[in-house]
Design a protein around this motif. Sequence first.
Motif, PDB file in Angstrom:
ATOM      1  N   ASP A  86      27.809  29.284  31.480  1.00 49.77           N
ATOM      2  CA  ASP A  86      27.148  28.656  30.342  1.00 49.77           C
ATOM      3  C   ASP A  86      25.635  28.633  30.557  1.00 49.77           C
ATOM      4  N   PRO A  87      24.836  29.293  29.707  1.00 54.10           N
ATOM      5  CA  PRO A  87      23.387  29.286  29.892  1.00 54.10           C
ATOM      6  C   PRO A  87      22.718  27.991  29.436  1.00 54.10           C
ATOM      7  N   VAL A  88      23.425  27.149  28.698  1.00 58.79           N
ATOM      8  CA  VAL A  88      22.828  25.917  28.181  1.00 58.79           C
ATOM      9  C   VAL A  88      22.659  24.880  29.293  1.00 58.79           C
ATOM     10  N   ALA A  89      23.644  24.766  30.174  1.00 57.69           N
ATOM     11  CA  ALA A  89      23.602  23.752  31.234  1.00 57.69           C
ATOM     12  C   ALA A  89      22.388  23.920  32.150  1.00 57.69           C
ATOM     13  N   PRO A  90      22.111  25.118  32.689  1.00 57.14           N
ATOM     14  CA  PRO A  90      20.918  25.238  33.531  1.00 57.14           C
ATOM     15  C   PRO A  90      19.621  25.059  32.743  1.00 57.14           C
ATOM     16  N   ALA A  91      19.622  25.453  31.480  1.00 58.82           N
ATOM     17  CA  ALA A  91      18.422  25.258  30.659  1.00 58.82           C
ATOM     18  C   ALA A  91      18.111  23.775  30.530  1.00 58.82           C
ATOM     19  N   LYS A  92      19.147  22.958  30.351  1.00 56.17           N
ATOM     20  CA  LYS A  92      18.954  21.506  30.247  1.00 56.17           C
ATOM     21  C   LYS A  92      18.393  20.945  31.552  1.00 56.17           C
ATOM     22  N   VAL A  93      19.002  21.334  32.658  1.00 53.73           N
ATOM     23  CA  VAL A  93      18.572  20.817  33.963  1.00 53.73           C
ATOM     24  C   VAL A  93      17.136  21.234  34.264  1.00 53.73           C
ATOM     25  N   LEU A  94      16.820  22.508  34.062  1.00 55.84           N
ATOM     26  CA  LEU A  94      15.485  23.018  34.388  1.00 55.84           C
ATOM     27  C   LEU A  94      14.415  22.472  33.448  1.00 55.84           C
ATOM     28  N   ALA A  95      14.713  22.362  32.161  1.00 51.52           N
ATOM     29  CA  ALA A  95      13.724  21.824  31.214  1.00 51.52           C
ATOM     30  C   ALA A  95      13.440  20.357  31.510  1.00 51.52           C
ATOM     31  N   GLU A  96      14.485  19.606  31.851  1.00 47.92           N
ATOM     32  CA  GLU A  96      14.301  18.186  32.192  1.00 47.92           C
ATOM     33  C   GLU A  96      13.500  18.048  33.484  1.00 47.92           C
ATOM     34  N   TYR A  97      13.810  18.889  34.467  1.00 45.03           N
ATOM     35  CA  TYR A  97      13.108  18.818  35.744  1.00 45.03           C
ATOM     36  C   TYR A  97      11.642  19.222  35.571  1.00 45.03           C
ATOM     37  N   ALA A  98      11.385  20.245  34.753  1.00 42.81           N
ATOM     38  CA  ALA A  98      10.004  20.679  34.513  1.00 42.81           C
ATOM     39  C   ALA A  98       9.211  19.596  33.791  1.00 42.81           C
ATOM     40  N   LYS A  99       9.892  18.843  32.926  1.00 43.10           N
ATOM     41  CA  LYS A  99       9.215  17.770  32.204  1.00 43.10           C
ATOM     42  C   LYS A  99       8.874  16.612  33.143  1.00 43.10           C
ATOM     43  N   ASP A 100       9.757  16.329  34.094  1.00 41.98           N
ATOM     44  CA  ASP A 100       9.573  15.209  35.014  1.00 41.98           C
ATOM     45  C   ASP A 100       8.655  15.534  36.189  1.00 41.98           C
ATOM     46  N   SER A 101       8.579  16.796  36.589  1.00 43.04           N
ATOM     47  CA  SER A 101       7.801  17.189  37.768  1.00 43.04           C
ATOM     48  C   SER A 101       6.465  17.788  37.350  1.00 43.04           C
ATOM     49  N   LYS A 102       5.418  17.384  38.042  1.00 41.65           N
ATOM     50  CA  LYS A 102       4.108  17.948  37.720  1.00 41.65           C
ATOM     51  C   LYS A 102       3.875  19.281  38.429  1.00 41.65           C
ATOM     52  N   PHE A 103       4.718  19.614  39.404  1.00 39.16           N
ATOM     53  CA  PHE A 103       4.543  20.854  40.147  1.00 39.16           C
ATOM     54  C   PHE A 103       5.446  21.980  39.656  1.00 39.16           C
ATOM     55  N   PHE A 104       6.643  21.655  39.247  1.00 35.09           N
ATOM     56  CA  PHE A 104       7.629  22.668  38.858  1.00 35.09           C
ATOM     57  C   PHE A 104       7.288  23.229  37.490  1.00 35.09           C
ATOM     58  N   GLU A 105       7.212  24.563  37.389  1.00 36.53           N
ATOM     59  CA  GLU A 105       6.874  25.206  36.118  1.00 36.53           C
ATOM     60  C   GLU A 105       7.877  26.319  35.835  1.00 36.53           C
ATOM     61  N   LEU A 106       8.515  26.240  34.701  1.00 38.06           N
ATOM     62  CA  LEU A 106       9.458  27.261  34.273  1.00 38.06           C
ATOM     63  C   LEU A 106       8.664  28.424  33.692  1.00 38.06           C
ATOM     64  N   LYS A 107       8.752  29.604  34.325  1.00 34.92           N
ATOM     65  CA  LYS A 107       7.985  30.767  33.872  1.00 34.92           C
ATOM     66  C   LYS A 107       8.619  31.385  32.632  1.00 34.92           C
ATOM     67  N   THR A 108       9.873  31.767  32.753  1.00 37.98           N
ATOM     68  CA  THR A 108      10.585  32.413  31.652  1.00 37.98           C
ATOM     69  C   THR A 108      12.076  32.402  31.942  1.00 37.98           C
TER      70      THR A 108
END
Length: 172
Positions: A86-108
């Motif tokens: 399921d591609p939705v589950a990792p998208a949720k986790v990564l988008a939430e983590y990128a929003k909460d972390s000032k260092f983590f950046e989702l490239k693409t």
Amino acid sequence: MATDNKVQLVEEFAAKLATAKAAFVADYRGLNVDEVNELRGKLRGAGVEYRVVKNTLLRLAAKGTDFECLGDYLQGPTAIAIAQEDPVAPAKVLAEYAKDSKFFELKTAVLEGKILSEGEVKALAELPSREVLLGKMLGSINAPVSNFVGVLAAVPRSLVQVLGAIRDQKAA
């Protein structure tokens, strides 16, 4: 890293990418070990593998797959999350983590051979899970049938109510 290990790693990633539904590439620069382990645990719970990999090895592994288009985004420190289901589950986790972390950046991200922008990844993260979507679809399919049964059941129910009213009227 020895050449044999690199070849083995490229083959391993090529096999994973050949069967993957989606891949998310991120810049993890600035995260400490505990934060990376926390993210890795969240992704593991979603059935996703998260690895830090050298850009050249990932480019070689992606050749001949739907993920070959990632080459332009493989610069600097790179971590990849590979979703087999399921591609939705990792998208949720990564988008939430990128929003909460000032260092983590989702490239693409790449979904079935198509590059997704950061906004598209966020839109993907807002989708309900596959199970919820299937439930909604089944409810939509089932609705006309259950409404029809309700209408058919209303006719005898109305007849019984009318007969009951006539009986009560004659009894009075």
